[in-house]
Design an enzyme around this catalytic site. Sequence first.
Site, PDB file in Angstrom:
ATOM      1  N   ILE A  25      -7.932   6.936  -0.697  1.00 28.77           N
ATOM      2  CA  ILE A  25      -7.555   5.533  -0.807  1.00 28.77           C
ATOM      3  C   ILE A  25      -8.262   4.837   0.342  1.00 28.77           C
ATOM      4  O   ILE A  25      -8.172   5.262   1.493  1.00 28.77           O
ATOM      5  CB  ILE A  25      -6.023   5.334  -0.758  1.00 28.77           C
ATOM      6  CG1 ILE A  25      -5.663   3.842  -0.877  1.00 28.77           C
ATOM      7  CG2 ILE A  25      -5.387   5.963   0.452  1.00 28.77           C
ATOM      8  CD1 ILE A  25      -4.165   3.578  -1.044  1.00 28.77           C
ATOM      9  N   SER A  26      -9.005   3.784   0.028  1.00 27.46           N
ATOM     10  CA  SER A  26      -9.873   3.161   1.027  1.00 27.46           C
ATOM     11  C   SER A  26      -9.074   2.523   2.158  1.00 27.46           C
ATOM     12  O   SER A  26      -7.909   2.139   2.001  1.00 27.46           O
ATOM     13  CB  SER A  26     -10.751   2.089   0.370  1.00 27.46           C
ATOM     14  OG  SER A  26     -11.668   2.666  -0.520  1.00 27.46           O
ATOM     15  N   GLN A  27      -9.742   2.380   3.282  1.00 22.82           N
ATOM     16  CA  GLN A  27      -9.199   1.675   4.439  1.00 22.82           C
ATOM     17  C   GLN A  27      -8.869   0.230   4.028  1.00 22.82           C
ATOM     18  O   GLN A  27      -9.697  -0.444   3.414  1.00 22.82           O
ATOM     19  CB  GLN A  27     -10.275   1.681   5.526  1.00 22.82           C
ATOM     20  CG  GLN A  27      -9.860   1.171   6.868  1.00 22.82           C
ATOM     21  CD  GLN A  27     -10.969   1.413   7.873  1.00 22.82           C
ATOM     22  OE1 GLN A  27     -11.887   2.191   7.626  1.00 22.82           O
ATOM     23  NE2 GLN A  27     -10.891   0.744   9.007  1.00 22.82           N
ATOM     24  N   ARG A  33       0.826  -1.220   0.000  1.00 27.05           N
ATOM     25  CA  ARG A  33       0.000   0.000   0.000  1.00 27.05           C
ATOM     26  C   ARG A  33       0.854   1.262   0.000  1.00 27.05           C
ATOM     27  O   ARG A  33       0.432   2.317  -0.471  1.00 27.05           O
ATOM     28  CB  ARG A  33      -0.942  -0.012   1.213  1.00 27.05           C
ATOM     29  CG  ARG A  33      -2.025   1.078   1.174  1.00 27.05           C
ATOM     30  CD  ARG A  33      -2.962   0.929   2.364  1.00 27.05           C
ATOM     31  NE  ARG A  33      -4.108   1.835   2.318  1.00 27.05           N
ATOM     32  CZ  ARG A  33      -4.381   2.722   3.268  1.00 27.05           C
ATOM     33  NH1 ARG A  33      -3.597   2.853   4.318  1.00 27.05           N
ATOM     34  NH2 ARG A  33      -5.454   3.495   3.170  1.00 27.05           N
TER      35      ARG A  33
END
Length: 213
Positions: free
Chosen positions: A60-62, A34
Amino acid sequence: MSYDAQARMQLLFALRSRGVTDARVLDAMERTDRGLFVRGIFADRAYEDMPLPIACGQTISQPSVVGLMSQALQVSARDKVLEIGTGSGYQAAVLSHLARRVYTIDRHKRLADAAKEVLAGLDISNVTVLAADGSHGLPEQSPFDRILVTAAAEDPPGPLLAQLRIGGIMVVPVGQSDHVQTLIRVTRTETGYDYDDLRPVRFVPLVEGMGRD
């Protein structure tokens, strides 16, 4: 052990503790760094289980949500997947390890171009990134085995439902954009669609048209 390696191990532990238990999904997320998708002042928080701002007012998603959505999608190695909302490209990179082919669309050309660059640097060759209005899907490549929508719609979008093959699955956040939404899984059957509520989530709204980069 380096900071990054330790931080990534802690992230995988957090994923498991939040319900990401599918071995293929965990492996895909372990193989997807990530940190390569988070730039600027938030780079040092890349391995925390939290959403982070990226360009064009997006996020940016969890990671645990990425994992739970990927798990809910039940992707097989033969599947052709459509993702609406490329964002940083992180979710598409995870899907690349699960599916045969991934098409991902973002309305912001700046984000699509940046995601292409990161994915190319990772030698990920089974993902096609397109700058387009994702609300219309990608009819010329349909039907899709799986569709993942990473922006919230008031209802599952009709054009996307129509591009799902019979037996196919779509995972999409549904609800008003300024309230907590519900992540739902839609399965297309011979006679219609089955709906399962999965969990409350919060995503940016699905917007028609191209973004102003």
